[in-house]
Write a protein that holds these residues in place. Structure first.
Motif, mmCIF file in Angstrom:
data_model
loop_
_atom_site.group_PDB
_atom_site.id
_atom_site.type_symbol
_atom_site.label_atom_id
_atom_site.label_comp_id
_atom_site.label_asym_id
_atom_site.label_seq_id
_atom_site.Cartn_x
_atom_site.Cartn_y
_atom_site.Cartn_z
ATOM 1 N N PHE A 69 -47.674 -47.671 54.175
ATOM 2 C CA PHE A 69 -47.479 -48.857 53.347
ATOM 3 C C PHE A 69 -48.719 -49.147 52.514
ATOM 4 C CE2 PHE A 69 -49.589 -50.560 57.038
ATOM 5 C CZ PHE A 69 -50.325 -51.645 56.582
ATOM 6 N N VAL A 70 -48.577 -50.095 51.614
ATOM 7 C CA VAL A 70 -49.676 -50.535 50.763
ATOM 8 C C VAL A 70 -49.833 -52.036 50.976
ATOM 9 C CG1 VAL A 70 -50.434 -50.861 48.381
ATOM 10 C CG2 VAL A 70 -49.264 -48.759 49.042
ATOM 11 N N TYR A 71 -51.065 -52.467 51.115
ATOM 12 C CA TYR A 71 -51.342 -53.893 51.261
ATOM 13 C C TYR A 71 -51.903 -54.420 49.947
ATOM 14 C CZ TYR A 71 -53.520 -58.222 52.725
ATOM 15 O OH TYR A 71 -53.889 -59.548 52.831
ATOM 16 N N LEU A 72 -51.207 -55.343 49.340
ATOM 17 C CA LEU A 72 -51.689 -55.984 48.116
ATOM 18 C C LEU A 72 -52.625 -57.105 48.544
ATOM 19 C CD1 LEU A 72 -51.615 -56.002 45.071
ATOM 20 C CD2 LEU A 72 -49.590 -57.457 45.183
ATOM 21 N N VAL A 103 -44.671 -52.365 50.143
ATOM 22 C CA VAL A 103 -45.826 -53.141 49.700
ATOM 23 C C VAL A 103 -45.815 -54.448 50.499
ATOM 24 C CG1 VAL A 103 -47.004 -54.257 47.773
ATOM 25 C CG2 VAL A 103 -45.722 -52.131 47.387
ATOM 26 N N ALA A 104 -46.928 -54.744 51.150
ATOM 27 C CA ALA A 104 -47.060 -55.969 51.946
ATOM 28 C C ALA A 104 -48.142 -56.853 51.329
ATOM 29 C CB ALA A 104 -47.433 -55.625 53.389
ATOM 30 N N LEU A 105 -47.980 -58.152 51.474
ATOM 31 C CA LEU A 105 -48.987 -59.103 51.014
ATOM 32 C C LEU A 105 -48.912 -60.356 51.872
ATOM 33 C CD1 LEU A 105 -47.388 -61.507 49.270
ATOM 34 C CD2 LEU A 105 -47.216 -59.643 47.637
ATOM 35 N N ASP A 106 -49.968 -61.140 51.817
ATOM 36 C CA ASP A 106 -50.011 -62.390 52.561
ATOM 37 C C ASP A 106 -50.134 -63.552 51.590
ATOM 38 O OD1 ASP A 106 -50.094 -61.046 55.077
ATOM 39 O OD2 ASP A 106 -52.220 -60.640 54.733
ATOM 40 N N ILE A 107 -49.427 -64.635 51.906
ATOM 41 C CA ILE A 107 -49.537 -65.871 51.145
ATOM 42 C C ILE A 107 -49.867 -66.992 52.121
ATOM 43 C CG2 ILE A 107 -47.963 -65.151 49.302
ATOM 44 C CD1 ILE A 107 -45.779 -66.883 50.698
ATOM 45 N N THR A 148 -46.653 -63.216 55.932
ATOM 46 C CA THR A 148 -46.582 -61.895 55.317
ATOM 47 C C THR A 148 -45.225 -61.693 54.666
ATOM 48 O OG1 THR A 148 -48.084 -61.033 56.980
ATOM 49 C CG2 THR A 148 -46.795 -59.422 55.752
ATOM 50 N N LEU A 149 -45.251 -61.176 53.436
ATOM 51 C CA LEU A 149 -44.047 -60.810 52.696
ATOM 52 C C LEU A 149 -44.117 -59.319 52.400
ATOM 53 C CD1 LEU A 149 -43.958 -63.717 50.062
ATOM 54 C CD2 LEU A 149 -42.865 -63.649 52.304
ATOM 55 N N VAL A 150 -42.964 -58.667 52.319
ATOM 56 C CA VAL A 150 -42.922 -57.235 52.036
ATOM 57 C C VAL A 150 -41.867 -56.918 50.972
ATOM 58 C CG1 VAL A 150 -43.788 -56.502 54.293
ATOM 59 C CG2 VAL A 150 -41.330 -56.775 53.944
ATOM 60 N N ARG A 151 -42.118 -55.835 50.275
ATOM 61 C CA ARG A 151 -41.165 -55.272 49.310
ATOM 62 C C ARG A 151 -40.941 -53.839 49.757
ATOM 63 N NH1 ARG A 151 -42.068 -55.374 42.755
ATOM 64 N NH2 ARG A 151 -40.340 -54.023 42.168
ATOM 65 N N GLY A 154 -39.271 -50.393 56.333
ATOM 66 C CA GLY A 154 -39.985 -49.465 57.197
ATOM 67 C C GLY A 154 -41.282 -49.964 57.786
ATOM 68 N N LEU A 155 -41.708 -51.178 57.482
ATOM 69 C CA LEU A 155 -42.943 -51.692 58.063
ATOM 70 C C LEU A 155 -42.583 -52.699 59.149
ATOM 71 C CD1 LEU A 155 -46.035 -51.905 58.089
ATOM 72 C CD2 LEU A 155 -45.844 -53.661 56.320
#
Length: 173
Positions: A69-72, A103-107, A148-151, A154-155
């Motif tokens: 995965f990729v972490y933004l 793609v994962a990110l945190d808000i 955490t939000l993902v696009r 598989g994560l």
């Protein structure tokens, strides 16, 4: 004709403007020292990109690539460029660059009592409109609660939380 391009930080001519946006877009408790990001990018697996709309600097992103995965890590759009679809184009550019990876990110987690409660709602709605969904992971760093939000698929929550613990050591120590 509109043009939208991504340029690696090391090739960007406006490094000061990029650093300024990074420092002003995020509260101190939510960002790490800029030199730590540059150091991580030099070691590999980290990309700091500047985005330009019709030749004008419009935004910045920091992405950490992992095996699955990729972490933004950060995404910011210049104030005078907001509301023009640039944030969505940056998200699409990140997804295209790392095609096939989640793609994962945190808000900041929603909190009706927070001074920026309406901003948090708008931010989450923005990501949901752009294809992200909740991973149902919540955690706190430096007193700030994140969601955490993902696009993509598989994560797992477990794999992501393991990554968070590693990332906090690397960037927040």
């Amino acid at each position: 004709m509109q043009t939208f391009i991504s340029v690696p930080f090391e090739k960007a001519e406006n490094k000061r403007e990029i650093k300024r946006l990074y420092r002003t877009a995020f509260p101190r408790a939510e960002r790490t020292a800029f030199y730590k990001i540059l150091r991580a990018c030099k070691r590999g697996g980290c990309t700091l990109s500047a985005y330009f709309e019709n030749g004008a600097f419009a935004g910045v992103s920091v992405a950490l690539e992992r095996e699955t995965f990729v972490y933004l890590f950060f995404l910011a759009v210049k104030e005078d460029a907001r509301g023009k679809g640039i944030g969505g184009r940056i998200l699409n550019a990140v997804a295209e660059r790392y095609a096939g990876k989640t793609v994962a990110l945190d808000i900041e987690a929603l909190d009706e009592e927070a001074p920026n409660a309406s901003e948090r709602v708008r931010r989450k709605e923005f990501y949901l409109r752009n294809g992200y969904r909740p991973l149902n992971v919540f955690f706190s760093v430096r007193g700030v609660r994140y969601e955490t939000l993902v696009r993509g698929e598989g994560l797992s929550a477990e794999a992501y939380l393991k990554f968070v613990k590693e990332r906090v050591k690397e960037f927040r120590a």
